[in-house]
Motif scaffolding. Structure first.
Motif, PDB file in Angstrom:
ATOM      1  N   VAL A 193       0.854  -1.185   0.000  1.00 57.61           N
ATOM      2  CA  VAL A 193       0.000   0.000   0.000  1.00 57.61           C
ATOM      3  C   VAL A 193       0.890   1.234   0.000  1.00 57.61           C
ATOM      4  O   VAL A 193       1.794   1.355   0.824  1.00 57.61           O
ATOM      5  N   GLY A 194       0.662   2.126  -0.955  1.00 56.97           N
ATOM      6  CA  GLY A 194       1.442   3.362  -1.016  1.00 56.97           C
ATOM      7  C   GLY A 194       2.675   3.266  -1.893  1.00 56.97           C
ATOM      8  O   GLY A 194       3.412   4.232  -2.029  1.00 56.97           O
ATOM      9  N   MET A 195       2.910   2.096  -2.472  1.00 59.68           N
ATOM     10  CA  MET A 195       4.033   1.977  -3.407  1.00 59.68           C
ATOM     11  C   MET A 195       3.754   2.809  -4.657  1.00 59.68           C
ATOM     12  O   MET A 195       2.602   2.964  -5.039  1.00 59.68           O
ATOM     13  N   ASN A 196       4.822   3.304  -5.298  1.00 62.32           N
ATOM     14  CA  ASN A 196       4.572   4.033  -6.544  1.00 62.32           C
ATOM     15  C   ASN A 196       4.470   3.069  -7.723  1.00 62.32           C
ATOM     16  O   ASN A 196       4.771   1.883  -7.605  1.00 62.32           O
ATOM     17  N   GLU A 197       4.057   3.611  -8.863  1.00 61.53           N
ATOM     18  CA  GLU A 197       3.729   2.776 -10.015  1.00 61.53           C
ATOM     19  C   GLU A 197       4.896   1.875 -10.456  1.00 61.53           C
ATOM     20  O   GLU A 197       4.719   0.694 -10.733  1.00 61.53           O
ATOM     21  N   SER A 198       6.111   2.445 -10.474  1.00 66.22           N
ATOM     22  CA  SER A 198       7.200   1.627 -11.012  1.00 66.22           C
ATOM     23  C   SER A 198       7.601   0.519 -10.032  1.00 66.22           C
ATOM     24  O   SER A 198       7.996  -0.564 -10.446  1.00 66.22           O
ATOM     25  N   GLU A 199       7.454   0.776  -8.729  1.00 67.17           N
ATOM     26  CA  GLU A 199       7.714  -0.306  -7.766  1.00 67.17           C
ATOM     27  C   GLU A 199       6.643  -1.383  -7.892  1.00 67.17           C
ATOM     28  O   GLU A 199       6.934  -2.576  -7.851  1.00 67.17           O
ATOM     29  N   LEU A 200       5.405  -0.918  -8.065  1.00 70.09           N
ATOM     30  CA  LEU A 200       4.303  -1.873  -8.201  1.00 70.09           C
ATOM     31  C   LEU A 200       4.473  -2.752  -9.427  1.00 70.09           C
ATOM     32  O   LEU A 200       4.173  -3.936  -9.401  1.00 70.09           O
ATOM     33  N   ARG A 201       4.954  -2.140 -10.518  1.00 71.55           N
ATOM     34  CA  ARG A 201       5.125  -2.923 -11.738  1.00 71.55           C
ATOM     35  C   ARG A 201       6.050  -4.107 -11.513  1.00 71.55           C
ATOM     36  O   ARG A 201       5.903  -5.153 -12.136  1.00 71.55           O
ATOM     37  N   LYS A 202       7.042  -3.920 -10.612  1.00 67.12           N
ATOM     38  CA  LYS A 202       7.958  -5.029 -10.344  1.00 67.12           C
ATOM     39  C   LYS A 202       7.265  -6.130  -9.557  1.00 67.12           C
ATOM     40  O   LYS A 202       7.552  -7.307  -9.721  1.00 67.12           O
ATOM     41  N   VAL A 203       6.336  -5.710  -8.657  1.00 74.55           N
ATOM     42  CA  VAL A 203       5.652  -6.696  -7.824  1.00 74.55           C
ATOM     43  C   VAL A 203       4.620  -7.484  -8.622  1.00 74.55           C
ATOM     44  O   VAL A 203       4.452  -8.683  -8.441  1.00 74.55           O
ATOM     45  N   ARG A 204       3.956  -6.780  -9.522  1.00 77.02           N
ATOM     46  CA  ARG A 204       2.907  -7.450 -10.290  1.00 77.02           C
ATOM     47  C   ARG A 204       3.496  -8.599 -11.112  1.00 77.02           C
ATOM     48  O   ARG A 204       4.539  -8.446 -11.721  1.00 77.02           O
ATOM     49  N   TRP A 205       2.780  -9.677 -11.136  1.00 79.13           N
ATOM     50  CA  TRP A 205       3.122 -10.900 -11.874  1.00 79.13           C
ATOM     51  C   TRP A 205       4.325 -11.626 -11.301  1.00 79.13           C
ATOM     52  O   TRP A 205       4.316 -12.829 -11.181  1.00 79.13           O
ATOM     53  N   ASP A 206       5.385 -10.870 -10.951  1.00 80.16           N
ATOM     54  CA  ASP A 206       6.544 -11.540 -10.378  1.00 80.16           C
ATOM     55  C   ASP A 206       6.255 -11.887  -8.923  1.00 80.16           C
ATOM     56  O   ASP A 206       6.612 -12.957  -8.434  1.00 80.16           O
ATOM     57  N   GLY A 207       5.570 -10.989  -8.201  1.00 83.38           N
ATOM     58  CA  GLY A 207       5.215 -11.236  -6.801  1.00 83.38           C
ATOM     59  C   GLY A 207       3.841 -11.871  -6.702  1.00 83.38           C
ATOM     60  O   GLY A 207       3.669 -12.923  -6.111  1.00 83.38           O
TER      61      GLY A 207
END
Ligand SMILES: Nc1ncnc2c1ncn2[C@@H]1O[C@H](COP(=O)(O)OP(=O)(O)OP(=O)(O)O)[C@@H](O)[C@H]1O
Ligand code: SF4
Ligand SMILES: [Mg+2]
Lengths: 324, 390
Positions: free
Chosen positions: A78-92
């Protein structure tokens, strides 16, 4: 005991609409351990998809997470920015969407769409490595390797869904969410896909969040489960325990309204009425208007709502615990 | 596919035949003929008119002429121009056509790319203030009365500011002692443009298979720079160096027409792209792409724009078909000596062989463009498979 991969604490999320805020997720807490399969059950509109989307931080534009925390392997999302989130999505965290039939881009080959995901998270992998990975995933979900070069419209519904599962697994995510992955399929295929998911989950030791409105499927698929009603979790615990000793009146009714969950034949009870609107604030038990036998203090507004532990690991809404 | 193309070609031949017959009859329905004005000259002997008609075969009955025309047409004989006698329609067209095609090819490519790009951005920034303004501007240029707008631009840039030439293809005074014809310079400009486009396309194809996105991008950028350096050397060496000032003169004359037509033409593409993009952005697979962690820009360009392209290409191909007839107005306003002027002039003078040849060209062009459109769909959208039967 294996460690927690995902932990959600006191998550609150609402949609801002013209007629007011729709509180779709209210104070939801749960956690998923490594290799565990966690089920989320509840009738349509209770907020299951909203929870799933919050986990990926992919909620609609008008959605706001007002409080709470989502931690993946100890990292706060919660509160992560878009580019950090992009790393989490699918990989996390990856997800098999509800109605995933349309999840494929119609003009790009299936293999290329999977490749795209791997390329995004593992740019150093070679083309041959990626092909090999996709082929082995296809084999696992029972698809022919030739599907790589097919366009989505050339696949049947069941094949598309299998390919979606392969897509969800392509980056070896820590958690996979399956949001009613079989809704759009016919009964026979539904069963095949369920078996496929179960097989893959056990084979890979996946941490899986399985979302369904069908409690029978949850019984078959999951180790831990939570029952959601009107945006809140009303009962949570090991699947076996929830089935053997359901505490909340809603859980009991869900079980009774589903045929042949646990062997013995019972008279089915139907669930009358509509779930409450999520716009108004609900005082007391949200299920009370539909509850078959409410006790006197059920609607008592002074009574704090909240989960209490009734046996190790098995929690239910405190109001109901007193009644039952 | 092969069967489909053959079948379509047969259909097209029939349509084209009917097109020829009707056009010929319509031209003959115009009162008088190319030589009627001879009758007005009191100095000519009265039988001069009849002699001329006889010479051109105009004394024969209409049906016989039509029959002759069609037979000769399919033999590849289009007759002679009535007005510029020793020249054939083919000679006239081959002189004019490259000028029109060059002008409108540039206009179409530029307006398609800007229109598509702007439409994409508009859909992406839905609800922002810049969206409102750009949309308003686009609607203005989409609906503006074109001849008025073109004349206003001529007045502003050609007359008031004096930055750009007022019409014409070149400054004749610069060419008095030119060692060659303007068409030679022009054709080498066309060749240059074609070669550059082919190299760029080849670079695009060659880098398609590269897995790493960043090296793909870098290679494409490098090829662009290489093309720039290559063109610089080409125009500053050998034969091209002598042609350079003349080529520059022609290019200078192209700026204003290209600009004006682009401004009018881009808006349709932009508005259409905006609408289709907004539809596509609601699709489930856009959400899948976001969940995969793909960057916003890539989602916009690769997932949304790629599918939104289809209806845009359809309408674009229909615009291409109207290049020649659309050029009548533009070429008249900018005194651009191309096909449009030839067509208008030949119709006004009732120079039937030339007019018929121009119209046949437009007809063939339209038919072939539609066939190409159908074929290219099946590549753009794999869901559309051309069936050989049906
Ligand atoms: N973008 C949105 N704006 C406003 N309200 C929304 C939005 N998305 C969902 N809702 C509302 O939020 C509530 C929860 O929706 P959600 O999709 O999470 O339910 P669900 O449990 O997944 O239901 P289903 O079983 O039908 O998929 C519903 O009342 C729905 O109408
Ligand atoms: S708290 Fe009372 S009203 Fe609510 S579900 Fe339990 S028994 Fe029914
Ligand atoms: Mg849902």
């Amino acid at each position: 005991m294996s460690k927690e991969v995902l932990s959600v604490k006191n998550l609150n999320m609402h949609y801002e609409t013209l007629s007011g805020d729709v509180h779709a997720v209210k104070d939801v807490s749960f956690s998923v351990k490594e290799g565990e399969s966690f089920g989320l059950v509840g009738e349509s509109g209770c907020g299951k998809t909203s929870v799933a989307m919050s986990l990926l931080q992919l909620q609609a534009d008008n959605a706001k997470i007002s409080s709470g925390s989502i931690q993946l392997d100890g990292v706060e999302l919660v509160g992560m920015n878009e580019s950090e989130l992009r790393k989490v999505r699918w990989d996390g965290i990856s997800i098999v969407f509800q109605g995933a039939m349309n999840a494929w881009n119609p003009v790009v080959k299936v293999g290329e769409q999977i490749r795209e995901a791997i390329r995004e998270h593992y740019p150093e992998k070679s083309k041959a490595e990626n092909t090999e990975k996709i082929e082995s995933l296809f084999k696992m979900v029972g698809l022919d390797a030739a599907v790589i070069d097919r366009f989505p419209h050339e696949l049947s519904g069941g094949m598309k869904q299998r390919a979606i599962i392969a897509l969800a697994l392509s980056c070896d995510p820590k958690v996979v969410i399956a949001d009613e992955p079989t809704t759009a399929l016919d009964v026979v295929i539904q069963d095949q896909i369920l078996n496929e998911i179960k097989k893959v989950q056990q084979l890979l030791g996946l941490s899986l969040i399985y979302i369904s409105h069908d409690i029978a499927v949850i019984a078959e698929m999951t180790d831990q489960m939570a029952v959601m009603y009107a945006g809140s979790i009303v009962e949570i615990g090991p699947t076996e325990k929830v089935f053997s000793t359901p505490k909340h009146a809603y859980t009991r009714l869900l079980l009774e309204s589903t045929p042949s969950v646990v062997g013995e034949k019972k008279k089915l009870r139907s669930l009358d009425g509509e779930p409450p609107s999520l716009i108004n604030e609900i005082i007391g038990c949200s299920f009370s208007p539909r509850c078959p036998d409410p006790s006197s203090d059920c609607e008592n507004p002074i009574k704090e709502m909240g989960l209490v532990e009734i046996e190790p690991g098995h929690f239910a809404d405190n109001c109901c615990v007193d009644c039952g | 596919m092969g069967e489909y193309i053959i079948k379509r070609t047969l259909q097209m031949t029939v349509v084209f035949f009917l097109f020829l017959v009707f056009s010929y009859l319509l031209f003959n329905a115009i009162p008088g003929n190319a030589f009627s004005n001879l009758l007005l000259n009191p100095d000519l002997p009265p039988d001069a008119y009849n002699r001329v008609l006889e010479l051109y075969g105009l004394d024969k009955p209409l049906f016989e002429r039509l029959q002759l025309y069609i037979v000769n047409f399919f033999k590849g004989d289009f007759g002679y121009s009535y007005k510029s006698f020793p020249k054939t329609p083919i000679e006239l067209i081959s002189e004019r056509l490259p000028r029109t095609l060059m002008l409108f090819a540039i206009v179409n490519i530029v307006s398609f790319y800007t229109g598509f790009f702007i439409g994409k951005i508009l859909a992406w920034r839905r609800g922002s203030q810049s969206e409102t303004w750009i949309t308003l501007t686009s609607v203005f240029s989409y609906t503006v009365f074109y001849p008025w707008f073109a004349l206003m631009m001529l007045w502003v840039f050609g007359y008031k500011l004096g930055w750009l030439p007022i019409g014409k293809f070149l400054y004749p005074e610069k060419w008095y002692d030119a060692p060659f014809d303007s068409d030679i310079v022009f054709s080498s400009m066309i060749k240059f443009t074609i070669v550059v486009s082919l190299i760029q396309f080849a670079a695009y194809l060659a880098t398609r298979g590269i897995e790493s996105l960043s090296s793909r991008r870098n290679l494409r950028f490098a090829s662009l720079i290489a093309i720039f350096i290559g063109s610089y050397f080409y125009w500053n060496n050998g034969a091209a160096l002598i042609k350079k000032p003349y080529a520059a003169d022609i290019a200078y004359h192209m700026i204003l027409p290209v600009m004006v037509v682009t401004i009018v033409a881009f808006a349709g593409t932009a508005l259409l792209t905006r609408t289709t993009m907004m539809e596509v952005l609601k699709e489930d697979y856009i959400l899948t792409a976001r969940a995969k962690g793909i960057s916003q820009k890539r989602i916009r360009d690769r997932h949304a724009a790629r599918t939104a392209l289809l209806p845009v290409v359809t309408s674009f191909i229909f615009t291409i078909v109207t290049i020649i007839d659309g050029s009548v107005l533009t070429e008249q306003i900018f005194s651009w000596p191309g096909m449009g002027q030839l067509l208008l002039q030949s119709v006004l003078e009732e120079d039937i062989p030339v007019a018929m040849a121009c119209f046949s060209f437009v007809g063939v062009f339209a038919l072939v463009a539609h066939l190409l459109a159908d074929i290219s769909y099946s590549y753009l959208d794999p869901r559309i498979r051309i069936k050989s039967q049906g």
